[in-house]
Design a protein around this motif. Structure first.
Motif, PDB file in Angstrom:
ATOM      1  N   ALA A 149      13.158  -8.511  26.142  1.00  0.00           N
ATOM      2  CA  ALA A 149      13.160  -7.779  24.805  1.00  0.00           C
ATOM      3  C   ALA A 149      12.819  -6.360  25.234  1.00  0.00           C
ATOM      4  O   ALA A 149      13.736  -4.708  24.460  1.00  0.00           O
ATOM      5  CB  ALA A 149      13.096  -8.372  23.312  1.00  0.00           C
ATOM      6  N   ARG A 180      18.616  -6.365  18.903  1.00  0.00           N
ATOM      7  CA  ARG A 180      18.281  -6.738  18.150  1.00  0.00           C
ATOM      8  C   ARG A 180      18.977  -6.997  16.863  1.00  0.00           C
ATOM      9  O   ARG A 180      20.485  -6.171  16.042  1.00  0.00           O
ATOM     10  CB  ARG A 180      16.623  -4.969  17.643  1.00  0.00           C
ATOM     11  N   ASP A 261      13.269 -10.136  11.563  1.00  0.00           N
ATOM     12  CA  ASP A 261      13.327  -9.075  12.084  1.00  0.00           C
ATOM     13  C   ASP A 261      13.129  -9.514  14.143  1.00  0.00           C
ATOM     14  O   ASP A 261      12.105  -9.897  14.025  1.00  0.00           O
ATOM     15  CB  ASP A 261      12.259  -7.387  12.702  1.00  0.00           C
ATOM     16  N   TYR A 263      16.437 -10.837  16.893  1.00  0.00           N
ATOM     17  CA  TYR A 263      17.073 -10.770  18.020  1.00  0.00           C
ATOM     18  C   TYR A 263      18.056 -12.034  17.940  1.00  0.00           C
ATOM     19  O   TYR A 263      17.994 -13.148  18.101  1.00  0.00           O
ATOM     20  CB  TYR A 263      16.989 -10.772  19.728  1.00  0.00           C
TER      21      TYR A 263
END
Length: 1018
Positions: A149, A180, A261, A263
């Motif tokens: 990430a 994301r 929040d 991915y």
């Protein structure tokens, strides 16, 4: 004559012109584009379309067929192919050679715009692209260190913008990246409690997440733009989204869902040397210099590395310019070696450093002049154009040798330096121009050759032509001028006998005796010649044929395919076994890069059961085995891994010529083609030399069909689309809007927790919400049926098609194709089903056919040029008898060296048509000169043979020995030109022998015939 006199009288002016040309050539070579091969313009266009989560059958019927039907009417299209797989469609259009692809793409866009409205609403907009082999990345760079990430964010924010700013870079794509997203995890219990549906939440998120301009308002002398700001600023804003229940109560989104929040779940994994990494692939602009762009990127890597965190590392995984540099370097070395050998031969014959220098100067001047001509004609500096220079090294000095020899002869007769230079050069200038012109005109028909053969070898033909034109100008201007200034001492004989001169005297005497013998036994000479040609033709079955020789480029590709429907985790476990097996070859492997999953097209579709390794071996000089040998060993090693189909193949660099063997099966039904493909694969695999047989017919994908009962659904107030939407949200999620933060944009995705959509039981127990707010099980309105569905469907020219492909090892292409066709002809194909051969086999047949026509046309042009030069039809016909004997040398050379007849070898044969007559031109022309002086025919032939043997040997040896480094395939990438060099060396060598003995005999026969005709007329 005037040009020769002018060059001798005005040496300063000539030297200044030469210096200006040299300066122009030096500037040109610095600006020439460097690449591995010439630019190949394949007239192919692509239409790519996505159709989210649709099965291959739906993709074919709803997307591929309408697009095929629309584009098939575009003018100039030869073939339309389509590939339909899960969620995506790819349609390829191949146009006829000569079609203006820019205009064709405009026509394709117009047709697609007309059919776009007929495509399903959920289908993406079709993307129309121009396909080119140059679209391969120039370089891959790995990013390792932190988690994926963080590396993705670093790549998006810093690395991609930085590298896209580098000169010559067209685009940069990121592989193995983490995307994301804002996940809205729905709580099914609370959704049921508040009687909320996913559709209601989607509508609410869309209505609360809007910013729009609503007009203007006056403020004094200014107009203020009115803008209603309503986009989400934070995750809390999303959580606070107000929802109205059917009962009229107002709740917030976080009452029925969790906002996270996170991915997106990745469908692919990228590993470099066995370790996870994010990889940047960099594409260059079409007209950019590959080597210059790669150097620019490498310096950029060093520069940007100082501005990123210390725990992040950048490494060049694969650099395609490395092989280009090595190949160019090896060709340059072959040019230098050929030049040194040619100069040594000259020194041996001329026994004078000054005389050698006069002729040797024609080599660098011709090469530098060629660079200038290449620059102004838009050619690139590549393996083939440099190979043309290497082939032309020996031929560059031919004209200068003939001129200098004649100047030397005049000097020995007592003429002054000035008179020797002018008379000697002027006397043989017409013959030299004729012989050079015959070499040049053989390349004219190549203009009419089509396809890859033309794209690859037209630049080579132009390069050789440029170098010969430059060397001819040097021979009739610079050589006479330098001879008149530098060779006073070189042309004086002080009575000393040079060992090589004594050897040449013996050779001359031996040749004179042999020439007298063949003139005495003329019929025997003709019979021996015919016998030699017939005997060489018997070698044809042992030679074979191929398209273009493969270069040892040191790149391998390993494809791993587990069972259809395999999870990404299972494929990763198999890949780990493959990596363990490959560790035995770490000494030969420089780096390996594997992509697991990611789809077949690169723009859609699921491929979690697939993995592809790209392996870069160390340079050929640093390993004991060839790429082919390592490929075979590695393939044998990897076949022991259970649970997957694994294939190993060699990769080409910057040029895609297709598979050697490609069998196209055609018929009306996909199912029958699948069954037929298995039989064909078994037959093809049994042919000796076939390696790695693959089929586009893939195993069925495990599939669950959900048949919605529309009548039952209507009883609950539901349509099929509403049921489908709820199933889709449950199992794949639904994008409900966009969230922007610090310049980044991400999806807001509605989804259910993963544990609620993993099993068939989850599917059967799924609750469907009705219009009244109540919930019912999905099985109330649907029937489930488990089966296998196709993973991909292929069509060509609007008819189902399958491809069977394979490589070849240890045999020539023509031999393998012949055996494969024998096998296929024994199969009983069902009615309506057939096969055609494609790939390199088809290209080889087409190219050989075109080149054969070009050869016939070249021979005619050579005769025409000689007829104009001699102002006679008979003497050119006599000279043409030096050509048939070329067959002996060509076939013998290919047989001895173990090379197959290929496109480069065929180009060599065409070149020989113009080269082999040069010696005969010089010989016959001098016979005629002596006879015009009143010498008897027999004495004229013997004297011409004796005096012309020396320049013939010099020109032949410089041409042959100058090509020896190329024929030995020294260095990287030299395999492509090797058949061309071998063909010319053996063809010219054997033909020269026959020319020296056969042409005088043929001359006497036609002279006797002419005398008889004249007597009869009298």
């Amino acid at each position: 004559m005037k040009l020769v006199n002018l060059s001798v009288k005005r040496p300063v002016g000539l030297i200044m012109i030469v210096l200006a040309i040299v300066a122009l050539g030096v500037v040109s070579v610095r600006n020439l584009v460097i690449d591995l091969f010439p630019k190949i313009d394949l007239p192919v266009a692509v239409v790519a379309t996505t159709y989210q989560d649709a099965a291959p059958q739906e993709v074919e019927n709803m997307v591929s067929r309408p697009v095929e039907s629309a584009v098939s009417t575009v003018e100039g299209i030869e073939t339309v192919q389509s590939q339909s797989q899960l969620g995506s469609s790819l349609v390829l259009m191949e146009f006829a050679n000569g079609v203006d692809l820019d205009q064709a793409l405009l026509d394709v866009r117009e047709k697609i715009d007309q059919v776009k409205g007929m495509l399903p609403d959920s289908a993406g907009d079709p993307r129309i692209m121009r396909f080119s082999p140059e679209q391969m990345p120039v370089m891959w760079i790995s990013i390792t260190g932190k988690d994926a990430a963080s590396l993705t964010q670093l790549a998006d924010d810093q690395l991609v913008p930085f590298f896209e700013r580098q000169q010559g870079v067209a685009s940069v794509s990121v592989e193995g990246a983490k995307q994301r997203e804002i996940a809205v995890l729905l709580d099914s219990t609370k959704m049921k409690q508040y009687q909320m549906s996913a559709q209601t939440i989607t509508q609410a998120l869309n209505s609360h997440n809007k910013t729009a301009s609503v007009g203007t308002v006056e403020k004094g002398t200014q107009d203020l733009q009115l803008r209603v700001v309503g986009e989400y600023d934070s995750l809390q804003d999303i959580a606070n989204t107000q929802l109205q229940t059917p009962a009229g109560a107002v709740i917030h989104l976080d009452d029925v869902a969790k906002i996270k929040d996170t991915y997106k779940e990745s469908g692919s994994v990228t590993l470099v040397n066995g370790k996870p990494a994010v990889v940047l692939s960099l594409m260059k602009k079409t007209d950019a210099n590959t080597v210059a762009v790669a150097d620019q990127i490498r310096s950029g890597v060093d520069k940007i590395a100082k501005n990123i965190p210390d725990d992040v590392h950048l490494k060049v995984v694969i650099d395609t310019s490395d092989f280009i540099k090595l190949s160019i370097q090896s060709v340059v070395q072959n040019i230098l070696l050929g030049g040194i050998i040619s100069i040594f031969v000259l020194l041996l014959f001329l026994k004078s450093f000054r005389a050698t220098l006069v002729i040797a100067l024609s080599i660098p001047i011709a090469i530098i002049s060629t660079f200038a001509l290449m620059y102004f004609t838009g050619e690139t500096l590549n393996v083939l154009t440099l190979g043309g220079l290497a082939l032309g090294i020996g031929m560059m000095v031919d004209s200068s040798i003939v001129i200098l020899e004649n100047i030397y002869a005049y000097r020995q007769r007592g003429y002054s330096l000035f008179e020797s230079a002018t008379k000697g050069a002027a006397e043989l200038a017409p013959a030299v121009i004729a012989s050079t012109t015959t070499t040049l005109v053989v390349f004219l028909p190549i203009v009419y050759v089509k396809g890859i053969a033309s794209d690859l070898f037209t630049p080579l033909a132009l390069t050789v032509s440029f170098s010969l034109i430059a060397s001819l100008v040097v021979a009739v201007t610079l050589v006479p001028m330098l001879s008149s200034k530098l060779l006073a001492a070189a042309m004086e004989d002080h009575g000393r006998r040079y060992w090589f001169a004594r050897l040449m005297d013996r050779v001359n005497n031996g040749y004179a005796r042999g020439l007298k013998g063949v003139l005495k036994y003329r019929k025997t000479t003709i019979f021996v010649t015919v016998l030699a040609i017939a005997g060489s033709l018997a070698l044809i079955p042992f030679i074979g044929a191929e398209f273009i020789p493969a270069s040892d480029q040191g790149q391998l590709q390993v494809k791993v395919e587990t069972a259809r429907g395999s999870s990404l985790k299972h494929t990763e476990s198999v890949v780990s076994h493959v990596t363990d097996k490959m560790n035995k070859y770490r000494k030969e492997i420089e780096t390996d890069y594997v992509s697991i999953g990611g789809g077949d097209f690169g723009f859609g579709g699921s491929g979690t059961n697939q993995a592809t390794y790209t392996i870069q071996l160390v340079p050929a000089s640093e390993r004991a085995k060839s790429t082919t040998a390592i490929m075979q060993d590695l393939d044998k090693e990897l076949q022991t891994i259970p649970g997957a189909e694994i294939s190993v193949s060699e990769m080409g660099a910057n040029i895609n010529m297709g598979d050697p063997i490609q069998i196209q099966l055609n018929g009306p039904e996909h199912e029958v083609l699948n069954q037929l493909a298995k039989r064909v694969m078994d037959e093809v695999a049994s042919v000796k030399g076939v390696h790695n047989v693959e089929s586009s017919a893939t195993e069925g994908v495990p599939q669950m069909d959900i048949a919605i009962d529309k009548e039952k659904a209507a009883m609950y107030g539901l349509s099929q689309e509403q049921v489908l939407s709820q199933i889709q949200t449950q199992f794949t999620g639904q994008v409900a809007g966009k969230y922007r933060e610090a310049g980044h944009e991400m999806d807001i995705t509605l989804m259910y927790p993963k544990d609620q959509h993993q099993t068939i039981g989850d599917l059967e127990d799924m609750q469907i919400q009705t219009q009244s707010g109540t919930s019912i099980p999905l099985e109330e309105v649907a029937v489930f049926k488990e089966k296998e569905g196709p993973s991909a469907l292929f069509r060509q020219n609007q008819q189902p098609q399958l491809n069977i492909t394979s490589g070849i090892v240890g045999r020539d292409l023509a031999g393998v194709v012949s055996d494969v066709e024998d096998k296929l002809n024994r199969l009983n194909f069902p009615e309506g089903y057939s096969y055609t051969m494609g790939g390199q086999a088809e290209d080889m047949v087409d190219s050989f056919s075109d080149l054969a026509k070009a050869l016939v046309f070249s021979i005619f042009l050579v005769y025409a040029v000689m007829a104009v030069q001699f102002e006679n039809f008979l003497f050119p016909f006599i000279i043409m008898f030096s050509m048939p004997a070329t067959v002996v040398g060509v076939l013998l050379g290919l047989f001895v060296t173990g090379l197959a007849l290929s496109i480069p070898a065929f180009i060599g044969i065409i070149m020989l048509a113009g080269i082999v007559v040069n010696n005969a031109i010089v010989l016959v022309d001098y016979i005629n000169i002596l006879r015009r002086r009143g010498i008897d025919r027999y004495e004229a032939i013997v004297e011409a043979g004796r005096s012309r043997l020396r320049p013939i040997l010099m020109t032949t040896l410089t041409t042959i020995l100058g090509m020896v480094p190329l024929a030995l395939a020294l260095g990287e990438g030299a395999e492509t030109q090797q058949p061309l060099a071998v063909t010319i060396i053996f063809g010219l060598g054997i033909s020269s022998i026959f020319t020296l003995f056969l042409v005088p005999v043929v001359y006497t026969y036609f002279d006797d015939l002419t005398a008889k005709i004249v007597r009869k007329r009298k």
